[in-house]
Motif scaffolding. Structure first.
Motif, PDB file in Angstrom:
ATOM      1  N   ALA A  74      37.022  44.995  28.076  1.00  0.00           N
ATOM      2  CA  ALA A  74      35.866  44.458  27.344  1.00  0.00           C
ATOM      3  C   ALA A  74      35.824  42.948  27.478  1.00  0.00           C
ATOM      4  CB  ALA A  74      35.935  44.870  25.882  1.00  0.00           C
ATOM      5  N   GLY A  75      36.973  42.311  27.452  1.00  0.00           N
ATOM      6  CA  GLY A  75      37.031  40.857  27.603  1.00  0.00           C
ATOM      7  C   GLY A  75      36.552  40.417  28.973  1.00  0.00           C
ATOM      8  N   LEU A  76      36.974  41.123  30.009  1.00  0.00           N
ATOM      9  CA  LEU A  76      36.529  40.790  31.364  1.00  0.00           C
ATOM     10  C   LEU A  76      35.039  41.045  31.534  1.00  0.00           C
ATOM     11  CD1 LEU A  76      39.517  42.250  33.415  1.00  0.00           C
ATOM     12  CD2 LEU A  76      38.965  39.834  33.089  1.00  0.00           C
ATOM     13  N   ALA A  77      34.519  42.040  30.817  1.00  0.00           N
ATOM     14  CA  ALA A  77      33.100  42.385  30.920  1.00  0.00           C
ATOM     15  C   ALA A  77      32.188  41.307  30.340  1.00  0.00           C
ATOM     16  CB  ALA A  77      32.832  43.714  30.218  1.00  0.00           C
ATOM     17  N   THR A  78      32.728  40.410  29.521  1.00  0.00           N
ATOM     18  CA  THR A  78      31.906  39.338  28.952  1.00  0.00           C
ATOM     19  C   THR A  78      31.481  38.327  30.010  1.00  0.00           C
ATOM     20  OG1 THR A  78      33.816  37.918  28.423  1.00  0.00           O
ATOM     21  CG2 THR A  78      33.115  39.528  26.742  1.00  0.00           C
ATOM     22  N   GLY A  79      32.237  38.263  31.106  1.00  0.00           N
ATOM     23  CA  GLY A  79      31.925  37.278  32.139  1.00  0.00           C
ATOM     24  C   GLY A  79      32.470  35.899  31.822  1.00  0.00           C
ATOM     25  N   ALA A  80      33.209  35.783  30.739  1.00  0.00           N
ATOM     26  CA  ALA A  80      33.738  34.476  30.332  1.00  0.00           C
ATOM     27  C   ALA A  80      35.050  34.137  31.025  1.00  0.00           C
ATOM     28  CB  ALA A  80      33.947  34.447  28.820  1.00  0.00           C
ATOM     29  N   LEU A  81      35.640  35.118  31.728  1.00  0.00           N
ATOM     30  CA  LEU A  81      36.961  34.925  32.318  1.00  0.00           C
ATOM     31  C   LEU A  81      36.939  35.114  33.831  1.00  0.00           C
ATOM     32  CD1 LEU A  81      39.019  37.062  29.762  1.00  0.00           C
ATOM     33  CD2 LEU A  81      38.805  34.567  29.782  1.00  0.00           C
ATOM     34  N   GLU A  82      37.853  34.421  34.496  1.00  0.00           N
ATOM     35  CA  GLU A  82      38.119  34.730  35.897  1.00  0.00           C
ATOM     36  C   GLU A  82      38.835  36.082  35.924  1.00  0.00           C
ATOM     37  OE1 GLU A  82      37.155  33.227  38.537  1.00  0.00           O
ATOM     38  OE2 GLU A  82      36.351  31.374  37.660  1.00  0.00           O
ATOM     39  N   THR A  83      38.616  36.864  36.953  1.00  0.00           N
ATOM     40  CA  THR A  83      39.131  38.233  36.953  1.00  0.00           C
ATOM     41  C   THR A  83      40.562  38.369  37.483  1.00  0.00           C
ATOM     42  OG1 THR A  83      38.102  38.604  39.119  1.00  0.00           O
ATOM     43  CG2 THR A  83      36.830  39.218  37.157  1.00  0.00           C
ATOM     44  N   ALA A  84      41.083  37.322  38.138  1.00  0.00           N
ATOM     45  CA  ALA A  84      42.444  37.387  38.672  1.00  0.00           C
ATOM     46  C   ALA A  84      43.433  36.875  37.630  1.00  0.00           C
ATOM     47  CB  ALA A  84      42.559  36.553  39.941  1.00  0.00           C
ATOM     48  N   PRO A  85      44.458  37.655  37.268  1.00  0.00           N
ATOM     49  CA  PRO A  85      45.442  37.204  36.278  1.00  0.00           C
ATOM     50  C   PRO A  85      46.186  35.961  36.767  1.00  0.00           C
ATOM     51  CG  PRO A  85      45.645  39.561  36.695  1.00  0.00           C
ATOM     52  CD  PRO A  85      44.746  39.019  37.751  1.00  0.00           C
ATOM     53  N   VAL A  86      46.546  35.095  35.821  1.00  0.00           N
ATOM     54  CA  VAL A  86      47.323  33.902  36.170  1.00  0.00           C
ATOM     55  C   VAL A  86      48.766  34.020  35.692  1.00  0.00           C
ATOM     56  CG1 VAL A  86      45.323  32.375  36.200  1.00  0.00           C
ATOM     57  CG2 VAL A  86      46.572  32.718  34.058  1.00  0.00           C
ATOM     58  N   SER A  87      49.074  35.083  34.934  1.00  0.00           N
ATOM     59  CA  SER A  87      50.447  35.335  34.495  1.00  0.00           C
ATOM     60  C   SER A  87      50.575  36.772  34.009  1.00  0.00           C
ATOM     61  CB  SER A  87      50.851  34.378  33.371  1.00  0.00           C
ATOM     62  OG  SER A  87      52.158  34.665  32.905  1.00  0.00           O
ATOM     63  N   LEU A  88      51.767  37.350  34.300  1.00  0.00           N
ATOM     64  CA  LEU A  88      52.087  38.699  33.816  1.00  0.00           C
ATOM     65  C   LEU A  88      53.404  38.654  33.036  1.00  0.00           C
ATOM     66  CD1 LEU A  88      51.268  40.676  37.096  1.00  0.00           C
ATOM     67  CD2 LEU A  88      49.810  40.448  35.069  1.00  0.00           C
ATOM     68  N   LEU A  89      53.789  37.472  32.616  1.00  0.00           N
ATOM     69  CA  LEU A  89      55.070  37.278  31.952  1.00  0.00           C
ATOM     70  C   LEU A  89      55.148  38.055  30.642  1.00  0.00           C
ATOM     71  CD1 LEU A  89      57.731  35.697  32.293  1.00  0.00           C
ATOM     72  CD2 LEU A  89      56.703  33.844  30.966  1.00  0.00           C
ATOM     73  N   GLY A  91      54.995  41.035  30.099  1.00  0.00           N
ATOM     74  CA  GLY A  91      54.188  42.248  30.039  1.00  0.00           C
ATOM     75  C   GLY A  91      52.769  42.008  29.572  1.00  0.00           C
ATOM     76  N   CYS A  92      52.448  40.782  29.169  1.00  0.00           N
ATOM     77  CA  CYS A  92      51.067  40.433  28.819  1.00  0.00           C
ATOM     78  C   CYS A  92      50.310  40.058  30.093  1.00  0.00           C
ATOM     79  CB  CYS A  92      51.043  39.255  27.844  1.00  0.00           C
ATOM     80  SG  CYS A  92      51.254  39.718  26.109  1.00  0.00           S
ATOM     81  N   THR A  93      48.989  40.157  30.044  1.00  0.00           N
ATOM     82  CA  THR A  93      48.150  39.762  31.173  1.00  0.00           C
ATOM     83  C   THR A  93      47.273  38.595  30.740  1.00  0.00           C
ATOM     84  OG1 THR A  93      48.080  42.078  31.877  1.00  0.00           O
ATOM     85  CG2 THR A  93      46.519  40.566  32.911  1.00  0.00           C
ATOM     86  N   ASP A  94      47.445  37.468  31.416  1.00  0.00           N
ATOM     87  CA  ASP A  94      46.733  36.245  31.050  1.00  0.00           C
ATOM     88  C   ASP A  94      45.653  35.904  32.068  1.00  0.00           C
ATOM     89  OD1 ASP A  94      48.684  36.271  29.146  1.00  0.00           O
ATOM     90  OD2 ASP A  94      49.431  34.252  29.531  1.00  0.00           O
ATOM     91  N   PHE A  95      44.512  35.432  31.554  1.00  0.00           N
ATOM     92  CA  PHE A  95      43.398  34.997  32.396  1.00  0.00           C
ATOM     93  C   PHE A  95      42.955  33.608  31.951  1.00  0.00           C
ATOM     94  CE2 PHE A  95      43.232  39.605  32.067  1.00  0.00           C
ATOM     95  CZ  PHE A  95      43.064  40.022  33.379  1.00  0.00           C
TER      96      PHE A  95
END
Length: 278
Positions: A74-89, A91-95
């Motif tokens: 849902a967060g990615l669907a807003t269009g407010a974020l880049e779609t490629a993660p910048v961290s997976l540290l 176990g979280c996924t950061d954009f």
């Protein structure tokens, strides 16, 4: 005859004046009617909406369409974020926000290696801690030389195992430190650009970009004094993490966090530390 002509001219002039006055009055009347009609039309028309809108405030209710607890998709669907993660540290996924920096693959690889080492060493340390070495015992008075040699070998093995266990514990402890450094490095990397972190249960952290401001006008560059004046009455305090925090009213577990450096706000976030990444 002269008198008659003069009378005629006087009458003509009088008629002309009368016509001019009548014409002026008619024009004035028409102007008044047009003005009244225009006024009525203006009065009946709706007020024009403002053409400009102030910047969006950074709040715990959400920012740029992103809301606490929102699912990653849902967060990615807003269009407010880049779609490629910048961290997976952890176990979280950061954009990052739209237009933010591209993923740093070297840093992400280092994060993955640090986390893998941490998990491996601590699993081994936990297993070693559960093993209690057998006591060497006391040799009886009539023990043979062979018994004594066996006991000595056992003591040496126990000492060697203890040394190996001690080293393992030290390495495991260092891996914890390394993981904490990796987390801090990630936070600093996106302190100015902002980032959004998703746990398995949903959005757990909103880090504001440098241009963002709270409803009270606090953001990057604000003084510590201004921060304390704005939120001192709301429970602002210095946490063990070194950040200034205060709870979000009506949102259990959520809090505002402010990173202060050199007496000024360097970054801010809304986060729920109770939401684990996995």
């Amino acid at each position: 005859m002269g008198k008659n002509r003069a009378s005629i001219r006087a009458v003509g002039v009088g008629i002309s004046v009368a016509l001019l006055v009548a014409g002026a009055a008619a024009c004035t009347s028409d102007d008044k009617k047009d003005t009244a009609k225009a006024g009525a039309a203006t009065a009946g028309a709706p007020s024009a909406a403002p053409t400009t809108k102030g910047p969006e405030a950074f709040t715990a209710a959400g920012y740029r369409g992103l809301k606490p607890g929102m699912a990653k998709d849902a967060g990615l669907a807003t269009g407010a974020l880049e779609t490629a993660p910048v961290s997976l540290l952890d176990g979280c996924t950061d954009f990052v926000y739209k237009g933010g920096p591209a993923p740093d693959q070297a840093r992400m690889t280092a994060e993955a290696a640090t986390e893998a080492r941490y998990k491996d060493l601590n699993a081994k340390a936990d297993a070693a801690a559960g093993k209690t070495p057998a006591p060497a015992g006391t040799l009886p008075p009539n023990a043979s030389a062979k018994d004594a040699a066996a006991a000595a070998a056992g003591s040496a093995a126990a000492a060697q195992n203890s040394a190996a266990t001690a080293k393992l514990m030290a390495d495991a402890t260092q891996s914890i430190v390394d993981l904490m450094v990796a987390r801090e490095t990630k936070e600093k990397a996106y302190l100015a650009t902002g980032r959004v972190s998703f746990a398995a249960a949903g959005l757990r952290e909103l880090v504001a970009p440098a241009e963002a401001r709270t409803a009270e006008g606090i953001g990057a560059g604000a003084t510590l004094e201004a921060l304390q004046q704005a939120y001192g009455a709301k429970g602002l305090q210095l946490a063990k993490s070194g950040k200034y925090v205060f709870p979000v009213e009506g949102q259990q577990g959520w809090q505002y966090e402010f990173t202060v450096d050199g007496g000024k706000v360097a970054g801010m976030a809304v986060v729920n530390r109770d939401l684990k990444c996995v």
